[in-house]
Design a protein around this motif. Structure first.
Motif, PDB file in Angstrom:
ATOM      1  N   VAL A 168      10.330  -7.997   3.362  1.00 24.64           N
ATOM      2  CA  VAL A 168       9.301  -6.966   3.440  1.00 24.64           C
ATOM      3  C   VAL A 168       8.422  -7.100   2.203  1.00 24.64           C
ATOM      4  CG1 VAL A 168       8.799  -4.499   3.583  1.00 24.64           C
ATOM      5  CG2 VAL A 168      10.857  -5.413   4.670  1.00 24.64           C
ATOM      6  N   HIS A 170       6.262  -5.891  -0.580  1.00 25.85           N
ATOM      7  CA  HIS A 170       6.146  -4.545  -1.153  1.00 25.85           C
ATOM      8  C   HIS A 170       5.736  -4.639  -2.612  1.00 25.85           C
ATOM      9  CE1 HIS A 170       7.238  -0.364  -2.156  1.00 25.85           C
ATOM     10  NE2 HIS A 170       7.059  -0.154  -0.858  1.00 25.85           N
ATOM     11  N   VAL A 191       7.487  -8.969   6.939  1.00 24.36           N
ATOM     12  CA  VAL A 191       6.802  -7.742   7.337  1.00 24.36           C
ATOM     13  C   VAL A 191       5.650  -7.471   6.381  1.00 24.36           C
ATOM     14  CG1 VAL A 191       7.019  -5.261   7.735  1.00 24.36           C
ATOM     15  CG2 VAL A 191       8.923  -6.792   8.309  1.00 24.36           C
ATOM     16  N   PHE A 206      14.298  -0.775   6.961  1.00 21.50           N
ATOM     17  CA  PHE A 206      14.263  -2.233   6.953  1.00 21.50           C
ATOM     18  C   PHE A 206      15.328  -2.807   6.003  1.00 21.50           C
ATOM     19  CE2 PHE A 206       9.461  -1.996   8.048  1.00 21.50           C
ATOM     20  CZ  PHE A 206       9.779  -1.652   9.358  1.00 21.50           C
TER      21      PHE A 206
END
Length: 241
Positions: A168, A170, A191, A206
């Motif tokens: 992910v 971030h 993601v 997630f």
């Protein structure tokens, strides 16, 4: 100049008639002429190398010179794209197709400004799939990317749980994408959040699905460019580039 690529369902025989929208584009837009080379593909790895024998009305008659199959690239790279606003979704799809992303999953994130609902879903998916198809031909991809159906957060969590590596992107992550240990095989799922970012509850879900938060770099990228940047890092590290 590179040989143009067109999509065709039927690649068999020593002769192929390229008609329909692809044939019309080849004959009237590209204005291909007898003796010029073209490649046909079914978008799933089969390729027919051809030469134009005759230009018909909105079609080409082609002689097949050779046929071969291109293996599917591995590991498979899947990018989950939080729905961007405006036409940035198509831009993201175009760029990810060009670099080699295998599956693009539109995601209806909590903070997505754009939301696909009702009739918008089919229309928006149609635009993304058309963009992927045209970009794939331009990039001479013989395995066209799959643009999956619109995914919910639960659906994305399921994809991450089944992945060999789930990531992910971030801004508060401590690990960089380039430093992560990559698996020897299996799907890599990345993601990308929407303009508003990934909500805390989404990130927690997630992570519970064994996804790893990762940082691309010191700058903040638009959602439409983060996916292609992440793909470039992973494609280089896996040896696909």
């Amino acid at each position: 100049m590179s040989v143009p690529v067109f999509l065709a369902d039927e690649l068999g025989g020593s002769e192929v008639i390229l008609d329909g929208p692809e044939g019309r584009h080849a004959a009237t837009v590209r204005r291909l002429r007898a003796g010029e080379r073209v490649d046909l593909t079914d978008g799933a790895g089969s390729v027919a190398e051809c030469v134009v024998r005759e230009v018909l009305k909105d079609a080409l008659r082609l002689d097949v010179l050779d046929r071969y199959a291109v293996p599917a690239p591995a590991p498979r790279l899947v990018v989950v794209q939080g729905l961007p606003k405006g036409d940035r979704g198509e831009l993201a799809v175009e760029m990810m197709t060009e670099v080699g992303v295998d599956v693009i999953v539109p995601w209806s994130a909590a903070r997505s400004i754009t939301q696909w609902k009702g009739d918008k879903v089919a229309k928006a998916l149609g635009r993304w799939r058309s963009t992927a198809r045209e970009a794939g031909k331009q990039a001479r991809r013989f395995h066209l990317p799959e643009v999956a159906d619109l995914a919910s957060t639960a659906g994305v969590a399921s994809l991450l749980a089944d992945a060999a590596l789930g990531v992910v992107l971030h801004e508060e992550a401590t690990a960089s994408l380039s430093s992560l240990e990559l698996p020897a095989s299996g799907d890599l799922v990345v993601v990308v959040g929407p303009e508003g970012g990934i909500a805390g509850e989404e990130l927690a879900r997630f992570e519970a699905a064994k996804a790893v938060p990762a940082l691309l770099g010191p700058t903040v990228l638009r959602t439409s460019t983060a996916g292609v940047a992440a793909a470039a890092v992973l494609l280089a590290r896996t040896g696909r580039w």
